[in-house]
Design an enzyme around this catalytic site. Structure first.
Site, mmCIF file in Angstrom:
data_model
loop_
_atom_site.group_PDB
_atom_site.id
_atom_site.type_symbol
_atom_site.label_atom_id
_atom_site.label_comp_id
_atom_site.label_asym_id
_atom_site.label_seq_id
_atom_site.Cartn_x
_atom_site.Cartn_y
_atom_site.Cartn_z
ATOM 1 N N GLY A 9 0.697 -1.003 -0.013
ATOM 2 C CA GLY A 9 0.061 -0.084 -0.066
ATOM 3 C C GLY A 9 0.906 1.239 0.076
ATOM 4 O O GLY A 9 0.630 2.255 0.517
ATOM 5 N N GLY A 12 -0.579 5.018 -1.153
ATOM 6 C CA GLY A 12 -1.465 5.804 -0.469
ATOM 7 C C GLY A 12 -1.234 6.903 0.222
ATOM 8 O O GLY A 12 0.110 7.171 0.198
ATOM 9 N N GLN A 13 -1.951 7.702 1.006
ATOM 10 C CA GLN A 13 -1.549 8.859 1.613
ATOM 11 C C GLN A 13 -0.563 8.635 2.599
ATOM 12 O O GLN A 13 0.381 9.568 2.637
ATOM 13 C CB GLN A 13 -2.789 9.300 2.377
ATOM 14 N N ASP A 35 2.159 -1.744 -4.459
ATOM 15 C CA ASP A 35 0.777 -1.348 -4.459
ATOM 16 C C ASP A 35 0.110 -1.927 -5.619
ATOM 17 O O ASP A 35 0.750 -2.703 -6.570
ATOM 18 C CB ASP A 35 0.372 0.265 -4.548
ATOM 19 N N ILE A 36 -1.513 -2.089 -5.345
ATOM 20 C CA ILE A 36 -2.148 -2.678 -6.436
ATOM 21 C C ILE A 36 -2.044 -1.629 -7.996
ATOM 22 O O ILE A 36 -2.412 -2.111 -8.962
ATOM 23 C CB ILE A 36 -3.649 -2.743 -6.180
ATOM 24 N N ARG A 37 -1.724 -0.498 -7.811
ATOM 25 C CA ARG A 37 -1.589 0.335 -8.627
ATOM 26 C C ARG A 37 -0.151 1.225 -8.957
ATOM 27 O O ARG A 37 0.621 1.096 -7.733
ATOM 28 C CB ARG A 37 -2.497 1.412 -8.723
ATOM 29 N N TYR A 143 -14.793 0.071 8.724
ATOM 30 C CA TYR A 143 -13.304 0.501 8.990
ATOM 31 C C TYR A 143 -12.910 0.351 10.457
ATOM 32 O O TYR A 143 -11.988 -0.440 10.801
ATOM 33 C CB TYR A 143 -13.090 2.041 8.877
ATOM 34 N N LYS A 147 -10.378 -2.625 12.202
ATOM 35 C CA LYS A 147 -9.148 -2.115 12.727
ATOM 36 C C LYS A 147 -9.274 -2.985 14.138
ATOM 37 O O LYS A 147 -8.221 -3.158 14.724
ATOM 38 C CB LYS A 147 -9.105 -0.502 12.911
#
Length: 315
Positions: A9, A12-13, A35-37, A143, A147
């Protein structure tokens, strides 16, 4: 000692800035982003990158073996607001990715894991002020449920299989380098962009919604400090409370007006208001301060100055 790190990941941010910081610290060739992209230019050109689905155990295992990975930072997740729209997809990503890395560590294929939790683990019955490390946790979002479940599994794997997994409960995160990724605290980033672009902002939370927040530099520093701390010093193996500052949209607007006097804010609360109302307004992070000397460096004024100064050339 030389170490090899995999970030799941990484686009991401948090992942983007964490990757850059880890590469600066440990050497670009020793930090594999995935990542997936594909991500931005600075991430893609600064070191190795692998297209990787965090829910695919065999694919992660292949990368771990190929690069002889020691540590995994699992940053892949679907955040609060987006997860409410796609609950089963969020549960699948957030939980299966965690099981994948926990099981790799259980099999001794990696030695250490960082996995982020969130203030979303708390719920409407949690005491709101100075929320303690151990308290009532009845999350009301997909979410938050994922978590909280993840925290329990992390502690279980530590106690049962001696898996060295470490975690912090991130508050809302503020950064000028990357756009937010579908969270309830996203307004605290968007507001600075809109202030510079239009001198106005319509907020999706009401003016008195006080939430725990943190500037990204502090979040990255906390993450790396925790991972570098001696294992025997750590007393929390679910997830550490992490505090910095708490403020309302109204207070951010007042701070922005010190720099942009004509800035105007209006309020049009949407479904994210209900999520925000279930979260704490301030955090007791004394366990993190005691165990690994956590100390934030940014308050709201310093954050506002940093955000406006760095964004002014980009809008």
């Amino acid at each position: 000692m030389q170490k090899s790190i995999l970030i799941l990941g990484a686009c991401g941010q948090i992942g983007t800035e964490l990757t850059i910081e880890l590469r600066a610290k440990y050497g670009s060739e020793n930090v594999v982003a995935s990542d997936i992209r594909e991500g931005g230019e600075s991430l893609m050109q600064s070191g190795p990158f692998e297209l990787l689905d965090a829910t695919n155990y065999e694919a992660i295992e292949d990368v771990v073996m190929h690069y002889e990975i020691d540590e995994v930072y699992l940053m892949a997740a679907m955040l609060s607001a987006t997860a409410e729209k796609f609950p089963m997809r969020a549960w699948n990503l957030n939980m299966n990715s965690l099981f994948n890395v926990l099981n790799l560590a259980k099999e001794k294929k990696i030695s250490k894991i960082f996995w982020p939790s969130s203030i979303a683990v708390f719920g409407p019955n949690t005491p709101k002020e100075n929320t303690m490390q151990s308290t009532i946790m009845e999350p009301s979002t997909v979410y938050g449920i994922s978590k909280q479940s993840g925290e329990r599994w992390c502690e279980y794997y530590f106690k049962k299989f001696d898996v060295d997994v470490r975690s912090v409960r991130y508050p809302g995160l503020i950064s000028w380098k990357t756009m937010p990724g579908g969270g309830t605290t996203d307004y605290a980033v968007d507001i600075y962009h809109e202030a510079l672009k239009k001198e106005s902002y319509e907020c999706f939370l009401n003016e008195e919604t006080k939430l725990p927040m943190m500037y990204m530099d502090d979040a990255i520093r906390a993450t790396i400090n925790l991972m570098e701390s001696p294992s025997e010093k750590l007393s929390v193996r679910s997830s550490y409370n992490l505090g910095s500052m708490s403020f309302t949209p109204k207070e951010v607007a007042q701070n922005i007006r010190k720099h942009i006097p004509n800035f105007e804010i209006s309020y049009n609360p949407d479904f994210r208001q209900q999520i925000a109302d279930s979260w704490p307004s301030s955090i007791d992070d004394s366990a993190a301060k005691r165990d690994w000397n956590w100390q934030p460096e940014f308050d709201l004024e310093k954050t506002t100055e940093e955000m406006l100064d760095n964004l002014k050339d980009t809008v």
